[in-house]
Design a protein around this motif. Structure first.
Motif, PDB file in Angstrom:
ATOM      1  N   LEU A  15     -11.565  12.921  48.006  1.00  0.00           N
ATOM      2  CA  LEU A  15     -11.073  13.006  46.642  1.00  0.00           C
ATOM      3  C   LEU A  15     -11.409  11.729  45.901  1.00  0.00           C
ATOM      4  CD1 LEU A  15      -9.328  14.485  44.532  1.00  0.00           C
ATOM      5  CD2 LEU A  15      -7.340  13.339  45.507  1.00  0.00           C
ATOM      6  N   SER A  16     -12.036  11.877  44.739  1.00  0.00           N
ATOM      7  CA  SER A  16     -12.394  10.700  43.963  1.00  0.00           C
ATOM      8  C   SER A  16     -12.425  11.052  42.495  1.00  0.00           C
ATOM      9  CB  SER A  16     -13.766  10.179  44.379  1.00  0.00           C
ATOM     10  OG  SER A  16     -14.204   9.188  43.489  1.00  0.00           O
ATOM     11  N   THR A  17     -11.678  10.352  41.689  1.00  0.00           N
ATOM     12  CA  THR A  17     -11.683  10.611  40.261  1.00  0.00           C
ATOM     13  C   THR A  17     -12.763   9.838  39.554  1.00  0.00           C
ATOM     14  OG1 THR A  17     -10.075   8.846  39.955  1.00  0.00           O
ATOM     15  CG2 THR A  17      -9.217  11.065  40.239  1.00  0.00           C
ATOM     16  N   ALA A  18     -13.330   8.859  40.186  1.00  0.00           N
ATOM     17  CA  ALA A  18     -14.347   8.035  39.543  1.00  0.00           C
ATOM     18  C   ALA A  18     -15.744   8.564  39.783  1.00  0.00           C
ATOM     19  CB  ALA A  18     -14.247   6.595  40.050  1.00  0.00           C
ATOM     20  N   CYS A  19     -16.034   8.967  41.001  1.00  0.00           N
ATOM     21  CA  CYS A  19     -17.409   9.349  41.335  1.00  0.00           C
ATOM     22  C   CYS A  19     -17.530  10.743  41.900  1.00  0.00           C
ATOM     23  CB  CYS A  19     -18.007   8.363  42.328  1.00  0.00           C
ATOM     24  SG  CYS A  19     -17.083   8.295  43.871  1.00  0.00           S
ATOM     25  N   GLY A  20     -16.446  11.378  42.297  1.00  0.00           N
ATOM     26  CA  GLY A  20     -16.520  12.725  42.842  1.00  0.00           C
ATOM     27  C   GLY A  20     -17.395  12.817  44.072  1.00  0.00           C
ATOM     28  N   ASP A  21     -17.314  11.836  44.915  1.00  0.00           N
ATOM     29  CA  ASP A  21     -18.168  11.762  46.106  1.00  0.00           C
ATOM     30  C   ASP A  21     -17.906  12.939  47.026  1.00  0.00           C
ATOM     31  OD1 ASP A  21     -19.989  10.682  47.763  1.00  0.00           O
ATOM     32  OD2 ASP A  21     -18.618   9.205  48.641  1.00  0.00           O
ATOM     33  N   ILE A  22     -18.974  13.478  47.637  1.00  0.00           N
ATOM     34  CA  ILE A  22     -18.845  14.589  48.573  1.00  0.00           C
ATOM     35  C   ILE A  22     -19.437  14.179  49.906  1.00  0.00           C
ATOM     36  CG2 ILE A  22     -19.558  16.953  49.062  1.00  0.00           C
ATOM     37  CD1 ILE A  22     -19.501  17.557  46.164  1.00  0.00           C
ATOM     38  N   THR A  23     -18.726  14.465  50.988  1.00  0.00           N
ATOM     39  CA  THR A  23     -19.203  14.115  52.321  1.00  0.00           C
ATOM     40  C   THR A  23     -20.526  14.799  52.626  1.00  0.00           C
ATOM     41  OG1 THR A  23     -16.949  13.852  53.074  1.00  0.00           O
ATOM     42  CG2 THR A  23     -18.613  14.171  54.759  1.00  0.00           C
ATOM     43  N   SER A  24     -21.423  14.098  53.308  1.00  0.00           N
ATOM     44  CA  SER A  24     -22.741  14.629  53.629  1.00  0.00           C
ATOM     45  C   SER A  24     -22.656  15.795  54.600  1.00  0.00           C
ATOM     46  CB  SER A  24     -23.611  13.533  54.250  1.00  0.00           C
ATOM     47  OG  SER A  24     -23.852  12.526  53.335  1.00  0.00           O
ATOM     48  N   SER A 518     -18.961   1.275  49.283  1.00  0.00           N
ATOM     49  CA  SER A 518     -19.308   0.543  48.060  1.00  0.00           C
ATOM     50  C   SER A 518     -20.401   1.206  47.240  1.00  0.00           C
ATOM     51  CB  SER A 518     -19.753  -0.888  48.413  1.00  0.00           C
ATOM     52  OG  SER A 518     -18.734  -1.588  49.088  1.00  0.00           O
ATOM     53  N   ASN A 519     -21.011   2.266  47.774  1.00  0.00           N
ATOM     54  CA  ASN A 519     -22.132   2.898  47.066  1.00  0.00           C
ATOM     55  C   ASN A 519     -21.942   4.407  46.956  1.00  0.00           C
ATOM     56  OD1 ASN A 519     -24.242   0.555  46.807  1.00  0.00           O
ATOM     57  ND2 ASN A 519     -23.486   0.441  48.911  1.00  0.00           N
ATOM     58  N   PRO A 520     -20.844   4.852  46.337  1.00  0.00           N
ATOM     59  CA  PRO A 520     -20.599   6.299  46.222  1.00  0.00           C
ATOM     60  C   PRO A 520     -21.690   6.978  45.391  1.00  0.00           C
ATOM     61  CG  PRO A 520     -19.140   5.073  44.767  1.00  0.00           C
ATOM     62  CD  PRO A 520     -19.813   4.045  45.645  1.00  0.00           C
ATOM     63  N   GLY A 521     -22.126   8.137  45.849  1.00  0.00           N
ATOM     64  CA  GLY A 521     -23.127   8.880  45.096  1.00  0.00           C
ATOM     65  C   GLY A 521     -24.559   8.519  45.417  1.00  0.00           C
TER      66      GLY A 521
END
Length: 554
Positions: A15-24, A518-521
């Motif tokens: 869950l991320s409100t800044a970057c919406g990162d999704i697990t690989s 440190s490097n989402p997305g």
């Protein structure tokens, strides 16, 4: 509270409100669903019905919100079977929340997870999802996968490493929804095939969501919302393309006061209609080219003549040094690329000189104590001095490994050409200068830290994603592959996992976790994040699962 419980059952939830990162999750073919059984048209329609039922159900069931947006879903269907008069579908699903604000997509909560969907089907072949099953968390993840999924799908799920294509389909659905008001079905990805949609006036387009950099020549306004620019490719070709203004560019564009023929640097992406959208634009810092009334055609004719007759590499370097500032950007790019080709072609001949006679003995005697590679040109030996002068004048530098001395291309030499090159060539020079200034490995051991390995790989990956049409794309891809191996395996004498204990060192674990966080997305950071998920699941030990993951990446 029930929705929160559903989300937290999976180790792959993020869950991320800044970057919406999704697990690989693992690699798959774009726009294809892996269902071996469905071959004929009737069966394909059946699969479409299953897919639509699954997406509709999951978008409603997992309607988690972090930013008050809309949830979109895409999945890979591994296969399905009939049990107890019900259809069991085995999938990997990616769900992502999107919100459209100020002309831009903002992503919020995301979920990437393997699921079992239990469905019924009526006489009209309409599927209804009755329930679902998800794997357990933590140490029970692998065992629950084996309980829920048929054996033929278990390894695919447990070694899954990349979800880029699924994420792209989800994002395209969001683009279509917010632009055209349609949430889209199975054809949402292929938006450019609809006759009602406008298309770009050029083939210079990129995948949606990628931010591309470019350099070009401003042609003029097309209308109040778009302009035309001739993009200068690193191949030397110029290609006209239309660019629509983004919300952040339009207000300040008139202040640039651009005129036809002005050189510009720009960043752009594409929207759901496959139109180029201008994200930033500025005057090029290299706009002074062609000064002093030099005959650019004659310069290029002379340059091609020098290359054709295989002049000494130092003569080629001297010509480029003295003339690159007077030619166009595309010709400057051609000069730099042809010079590099000439350097690579001459390198084996130069290497022969380093192994001729007693040259290596002379190097050894003169530089055996307190050796400083930067002071190598201070030698008083006339034979060495002549060889080193040729090396330096030709744009090479001296490197040493395993007690031997040899020449390599010195990409620091190219930095003086950067003001005259396209953006991709500028970044290529920086990437290669990093390599030539400090080689990553010697004597089968890394001589840079794993933090630097990860940083370099990330920069290379960004180049590959941003400059897809670059003439140096394949060169950087080859370098990137080498760094993926460094990142996941290490070297023979500096392995990532200890030969004795098979364990990953604690300090290295911290470096990798910090890099991923440190490097989402970032595409390479996603590879490392997926890797560390598998490593952590294996208690930081080199297991068959870890081996399969890293082998899949190369």
């Amino acid at each position: 509270m029930k929705k929160k419980a559903l989300i937290l059952v999976s180790t792959v939830f993020l869950l991320s409100t800044a970057c919406g990162d999704i697990t690989s999750v693992p690699q798959m073919e774009v726009d294809k669903v892996a269902v071996v059984e469905d071959k004929n048209p009737k069966q394909s329609n059946k699969q479409d019905n299953i897919d639509d039922a699954i997406s509709t159900y999951l978008e409603q069931k997992f309607d988690f919100k972090a930013i008050g947006g809309v949830v979109f879903e895409a999945h890979e269907l591994y296969g399905h079977e009939i049990k107890d008069s019900k259809t069991y579908a085995y999938i990997w699903s990616v769900q992502q929340e999107y919100k459209y604000t100020d002309g831009k997509l903002e992503n919020g909560a995301g979920l990437s997870i393997p699921l079992v969907l239990i469905m019924s089907v009526d006489r009209d072949n309409k599927y209804t999802v009755l329930d679902y099953k998800a794997p357990k968390d933590g140490e029970q993840y692998a065992s629950s996968i084996k309980e829920l999924f048929p054996k033929e799908y278990q390894e695919k799920i447990l070694t899954r490493t990349n979800s880029a294509e699924l994420e792209e389909i989800v994002k395209q659905k969001a683009q279509n929804y917010f632009i055209s008001g349609s949430k889209g079905g199975s054809d949402a990805k292929n938006t450019d095939s609809r006759n009602t949609q406008p298309s770009s006036t050029s083939t210079t387009t990129v995948k949606d969501g990628d931010i591309q950099k470019g350099m070009g020549i401003y042609t003029g306004l097309i209308d109040g919302n778009s302009i035309e620019i001739k993009i200068i490719k690193s191949s030397g070709e110029e290609e006209a393309a239309a660019f629509r203004f983004s919300e952040q560019v339009r207000p300040g564009f008139d202040k640039l006061a651009l005129k036809t023929g002005d050189r510009v640097e720009l960043e752009y992406t594409t929207n759901g209609y496959k139109q180029n959208v201008l994200m930033s634009i500025k005057r090029s810092s290299g706009e002074n080219q062609g000064k002093n009334g030099q005959d650019k055609n004659k310069i290029m004719s002379d340059f091609k003549g020098i290359i054709a007759k295989s002049s000494s590499i130092s003569d080629v370097a001297k010509f480029v040094d003295g003339n690159i500032e007077f030619v166009s950007t595309s010709d400057a790019v051609l000069m730099a690329i042809e010079f590099e080709k000439a350097q690579k072609a001459y390198l084996p001949k130069l290497e022969e000189k380093y192994y001729k006679g007693d040259i290596q003995v002379k190097f050894g005697k003169e530089y055996s104590k307190d050796f400083d590679i930067n002071k190598i040109y201070e030698t008083k030996d006339s034979v060495l001095k002549k060889l080193l002068d040729e090396t330096k004048a030709g744009g090479y530098r001296v490197e040493t490994a395993e007690g031997m001395f040899f020449p390599t291309i010195n990409y620091e030499f190219y930095k003086k050409y950067k003001p005259y090159l396209t953006l991709d060539l500028k970044e290529y020079v920086d990437i290669m200068a990093t390599e030539s200034n400090k080689v990553p490995a010697k004597d089968a051991a890394l001589v840079i830290g794993f933090d630097e390995v990860l940083r370099r790989a990330q920069v290379q990956g960004e180049f590959i994603n941003r400059f897809k049409d670059s003439a140096k794309q394949n060169d950087v891809k080859e370098l990137y592959k080498k760094y993926v191996i460094f990142s996941l395996f290490g070297c023979n004498n500096t392995p990532l996992f200890s030969y004795d204990t098979k364990m990953m060192a604690e300090k290295t674990r911290a470096v990798y976790k910090e890099f991923a966080a440190s490097n989402p997305g970032d595409s390479f950071a996603e590879v490392i994040k997926g890797f560390m998920d598998v490593v952590e699941r294996s208690n930081y030990k080199l297991t068959d699962l870890v081996e399969k993951y890293r082998n899949n990446q190369i």
